[in-house]
Design a protein around this motif. Structure first.
Motif, short mmCIF file in Angstrom:
data_model
loop_
_atom_site.label_atom_id
_atom_site.label_comp_id
_atom_site.label_asym_id
_atom_site.label_seq_id
_atom_site.Cartn_x
_atom_site.Cartn_y
_atom_site.Cartn_z
N TYR A 4 0.82 -1.20 0.00
CA TYR A 4 0.00 0.00 0.00
C TYR A 4 0.85 1.25 0.00
O TYR A 4 2.04 1.22 0.31
CB TYR A 4 -0.95 0.02 1.19
CG TYR A 4 -0.28 0.04 2.55
CD1 TYR A 4 -0.03 1.24 3.21
CD2 TYR A 4 0.10 -1.14 3.18
CE1 TYR A 4 0.58 1.26 4.46
CE2 TYR A 4 0.71 -1.14 4.42
CZ TYR A 4 0.94 0.07 5.05
OH TYR A 4 1.56 0.08 6.29
N GLN A 5 0.22 2.35 -0.37
CA GLN A 5 0.81 3.69 -0.28
C GLN A 5 -0.04 4.48 0.70
O GLN A 5 -1.26 4.27 0.77
CB GLN A 5 0.82 4.38 -1.64
CG GLN A 5 1.71 3.68 -2.65
CD GLN A 5 1.76 4.44 -3.95
OE1 GLN A 5 2.09 5.61 -3.99
NE2 GLN A 5 1.42 3.75 -5.04
N ILE A 20 -9.87 4.55 1.99
CA ILE A 20 -9.17 3.40 1.45
C ILE A 20 -9.44 3.33 -0.04
O ILE A 20 -10.60 3.24 -0.47
CB ILE A 20 -9.63 2.08 2.13
CG1 ILE A 20 -9.58 2.20 3.66
CG2 ILE A 20 -8.84 0.89 1.60
CD1 ILE A 20 -8.22 2.41 4.25
N LEU A 21 -8.39 3.37 -0.85
CA LEU A 21 -8.51 3.38 -2.30
C LEU A 21 -8.25 1.99 -2.86
O LEU A 21 -7.25 1.35 -2.52
CB LEU A 21 -7.50 4.36 -2.90
CG LEU A 21 -7.52 5.79 -2.34
CD1 LEU A 21 -6.35 6.60 -2.88
CD2 LEU A 21 -8.84 6.46 -2.67
N LEU A 22 -9.16 1.53 -3.73
CA LEU A 22 -9.05 0.22 -4.37
C LEU A 22 -9.06 0.40 -5.88
O LEU A 22 -10.09 0.78 -6.46
CB LEU A 22 -10.20 -0.70 -3.94
CG LEU A 22 -10.38 -0.94 -2.44
CD1 LEU A 22 -11.61 -1.80 -2.18
CD2 LEU A 22 -9.13 -1.59 -1.85
N ASN A 28 -2.64 -0.37 -10.50
CA ASN A 28 -1.85 -0.58 -9.29
C ASN A 28 -2.17 0.51 -8.28
O ASN A 28 -2.97 1.40 -8.55
CB ASN A 28 -0.35 -0.62 -9.61
CG ASN A 28 0.14 0.66 -10.25
OD1 ASN A 28 -0.13 1.76 -9.78
ND2 ASN A 28 0.86 0.54 -11.35
N SER A 29 -1.53 0.45 -7.13
CA SER A 29 -1.85 1.38 -6.04
C SER A 29 -1.54 2.83 -6.37
O SER A 29 -2.09 3.73 -5.76
CB SER A 29 -1.14 0.96 -4.75
OG SER A 29 0.27 1.03 -4.92
N SER A 30 -0.66 3.07 -7.33
CA SER A 30 -0.32 4.46 -7.69
C SER A 30 -1.46 5.16 -8.43
O SER A 30 -1.55 6.38 -8.39
CB SER A 30 0.94 4.49 -8.55
OG SER A 30 2.05 4.04 -7.81
N ALA A 50 -3.76 -4.60 -5.31
CA ALA A 50 -4.34 -5.93 -5.45
C ALA A 50 -3.23 -7.00 -5.41
O ALA A 50 -2.09 -6.74 -5.79
CB ALA A 50 -5.11 -6.03 -6.77
N PRO A 51 -3.57 -8.20 -4.96
CA PRO A 51 -2.56 -9.23 -4.73
C PRO A 51 -2.09 -10.00 -5.97
O PRO A 51 -1.03 -10.62 -5.95
CB PRO A 51 -3.25 -10.19 -3.76
CG PRO A 51 -4.71 -10.05 -4.08
CD PRO A 51 -4.88 -8.61 -4.46
#
Length: 185
Positions: A4-5, A20-22, A28-30, A50-51
């Motif tokens: 996470y970031q 919480i950002l999904l 990707n998280s960026s 995501a995994p």
């Protein structure tokens, strides 16, 4: 544990609200974290990654496939696994960053929006609200019939440029538009 970031809240409060950002499929998280500078400074902003590595680049919360007739199906077991991972990660994040348990907001795009709907609907004590962009409610991921949910605080929207979840039919509109507590969303 998911990567996470984080952008910590700028506030003198003991605990902080969080967003919480999904992200969506293949991102990707960026991606959504680029919005952090536009979100409230008194909120801790956390973008989860995501995994699953996507074979086309980026990451996914669960696999999606298309059959020869171009009908899409989602791997619901993988989606449920991701929902559990997000919930467990939230417990860690609340303790690690002094998050206010009563002020957790979800913001998801595409696949992240689908999971945000599921988390909000099935865990209203953990998530206060959700902003769901270019996604829909997948009733197959819910714990009970969609019509039984009430008093949900959410905003849903869908644009026309999402290449994974196209907004092209009345069926998509119908499954995304449901009365959850007095207002049609």
């Amino acid at each position: 544990m998911l990567s996470y970031q984080i952008k910590k809240a700028h506030s003198s409060e003991t605990t902080h609200p969080a967003i919480i950002l999904l992200h969506g499929y293949g991102s990707n998280s960026s991606d959504l974290f680029s919005f952090a500078k536009y979100l409230p400074i008194d909120h801790t902003i956390i973008s989860l990654q995501a995994p699953m590595e996507n074979p086309f680049g980026g990451y996914a919360w669960y696999s999606i496939q298309f059959n020869p007739d171009q009908n899409k199906w989602s791997d619901l077991d993988e989606a449920r696994k991701s929902l559990n991972m997000i919930t467990k990660q939230l417990e860690y994040l609340k303790e690690q960053y002094n998050l206010n348990s009563n002020e957790i907001t979800l913001m998801g795009f595409s696949q992240g929006a689908i999971l945000s709907w599921s988390l909000l609907l099935d865990q209203p004590k953990k998530f206060k609200r959700a902003v769901c962009m270019s996604g829909y409610i997948n009733a197959e991921l819910l714990d009970k019939p969609l019509e039984t949910y009430e008093n949900i605080l959410a905003y849903g929207s869908h644009g026309i440029l999402d290449t994974c979840l196209l907004y092209t039919s009345d069926a998509a509109d119908e499954r995304s538009s449901v009365d959850l507590g007095g207002r049609r969303i």
